[in-house]
Scaffold this active site. Structure first.
Site, mmCIF file in Angstrom:
data_model
loop_
_atom_site.group_PDB
_atom_site.id
_atom_site.type_symbol
_atom_site.label_atom_id
_atom_site.label_comp_id
_atom_site.label_asym_id
_atom_site.label_seq_id
_atom_site.Cartn_x
_atom_site.Cartn_y
_atom_site.Cartn_z
ATOM 1 N N ASP A 48 -10.327 3.658 4.861
ATOM 2 C CA ASP A 48 -10.911 1.905 5.225
ATOM 3 C C ASP A 48 -12.268 2.312 4.882
ATOM 4 O OD1 ASP A 48 -9.028 0.028 5.052
ATOM 5 O OD2 ASP A 48 -8.501 0.258 7.219
ATOM 6 N N GLN A 53 -3.511 -0.722 9.686
ATOM 7 C CA GLN A 53 -3.714 -2.686 9.388
ATOM 8 C C GLN A 53 -4.525 -3.207 10.542
ATOM 9 O OE1 GLN A 53 -3.715 -3.069 6.365
ATOM 10 N NE2 GLN A 53 -4.286 -5.193 6.788
ATOM 11 N N LYS A 86 0.785 -0.983 -0.031
ATOM 12 C CA LYS A 86 -0.042 -0.553 0.440
ATOM 13 C C LYS A 86 0.807 1.300 0.140
ATOM 14 C CE LYS A 86 -4.132 -2.464 2.088
ATOM 15 N NZ LYS A 86 -4.493 -2.696 3.768
HETATM 16 N N1 GUN Z 1 -7.126 -6.808 6.571
HETATM 17 C C1 GUN Z 1 -7.599 -7.051 5.538
HETATM 18 N N2 GUN Z 1 -7.650 -6.408 4.779
HETATM 19 C C2 GUN Z 1 -8.303 -4.592 5.184
HETATM 20 C C3 GUN Z 1 -8.568 -3.978 5.465
HETATM 21 O O1 GUN Z 1 -9.046 -3.803 3.898
HETATM 22 N N3 GUN Z 1 -8.056 -2.431 6.052
HETATM 23 C C4 GUN Z 1 -7.950 -3.126 6.967
HETATM 24 N N4 GUN Z 1 -7.056 -1.457 7.164
HETATM 25 N N5 GUN Z 1 -7.110 -3.875 7.314
HETATM 26 C C5 GUN Z 1 -7.415 -4.996 6.476
#
Ligand code: GUN
Length: 297
Positions: free
Chosen positions: A125, A102, A58
């Site tokens: 998110d 995350q 990311k």
């Molecule tokens: N862990 C797995 N998928 C995601 C996501 O889309 N966002 C976040 N913050 N953590 C994740």
């Protein structure tokens, strides 16, 4: 008269990597054209290897698009208070337009407290109550919508065309991150939506009625060919690491759909990897760019 079955050929494999590359290129161009520097902060607590890879991808992709990218890695022993303090600093930082913490988080930290603490206008998110609520009442234009459902919707439209009205969409899984949010997005697209979950009786019968079948349950190869209506569009959100039968000690990624069976029945299907996954990052960047553009003086 032909005796050939309607779908004797393999399904179209929907290329999420290529679709994501197009969106990333649009974002890169918008950054140059609009002369903005979107800022994305990605916070990782602990050292889960899969999460570390996602976070690095990311941050790297953000940098490639001309974003200001901050990667904050904290020890697995970090307390909830310490993390909340970092979130409030990021909320106040004018160079940061998007905050992503995350998940999963270590057990001493309550994820909902962290989601609640993120400024909803920086919640790229789309997990905050304010954003989930906006989407649920149909105010999607004002909401930051979660990235995986947004990416899945793009691929669905690529396969089905822009008008999804009247199609029966069946979603396997009722998570806050994917299932419920995608159900709301597809309702806004005028689909008939069914959500199948662990207590559903005869899930395969409901799945077999789907024009659009989305699997987001985290169970490797759960959806068999017999669960799929001939000609359906199948979107596989699962990313499961399983032991490799042919290479002892090795593993590989599979989805929630039995790909080899499904591709002989479906009209189109996303692969794992290379389907929904790359779209999630593209949508994260898109959300961050929107916040940056919105918050210009
Ligand atoms: N862990 C797995 N998928 C995601 C996501 O889309 N966002 C976040 N913050 N953590 C994740």
């Amino acid at each position: 008269m032909t005796t050939e079955p309607l779908f004797s050929r393999d399904a179209e494999v929907i290329d999420g990597k290529a679709a994501a590359a197009v969106i990333v290129e649009e974002i890169r161009n918008a950054v140059l054209l609009e002369q903005v520097t979107p800022g994305l902060a990605v916070v990782l607590v602990g050292s889960d290897p899969a999460s570390a890879v996602y976070v690095r991808n990311k941050a790297n992709r953000a940098r490639e698009c001309g974003f200001f990218s901050r990667q904050i890695v904290l020890a697995a022993t970090t307390s909830e208070d310490e993390l909340l303090k970092i979130v409030s600093e990021l909320n106040l930082d004018r160079a940061i337009h998007g905050i992503l913490v995350q998940f999963p988080l270590p057990p001493q930290i309550n994820s909902q407290h962290v989601i609640d603490a993120i400024d909803p206008e920086k919640d790229v998110d789309g997990f905050h109550y304010a954003n989930a609520g906006r989407l649920a009442v149909g105010a999607a234009a004002d909401a930051l919508v979660p990235c995986t459902p947004l990416g899945a919707l793009r691929l669905i439209k690529q396969a089905c065309g822009p008008d999804l009205g009247g199609l029966h969409a069946v979603i396997l899984g009722r998570s806050n991150i994917v299932g419920k949010q995608l159900a709301n997005l597809l309702l806004l697209e005028h689909c008939t939506v069914s959500v199948v979950h662990s207590r559903t009786i005869n899930p395969e019968n409901i799945c077999r009625q789907a024009d659009i079948l989305v699997a987001a349950v985290g169970v490797p190869r759960l959806v068999k060919g017999s669960w799929i209506k001939p000609g359906a569009v199948v979107i596989d959100v699962g990313i499961n690491r399983v032991a490799d039968d042919t290479r002892p000690g090795q593993s590989h990624l599979v989805g929630d759909v039995d790909f080899d069976e499904a591709r002989t029945v479906a009209a189109a299907i996303t692969p794992v990897p290379g389907g929904v996954g790359p779209m999630t990052i593209a949508m994260l960047l898109k959300n961050t760019l929107s916040v940056a553009l919105r918050s210009r003086p």
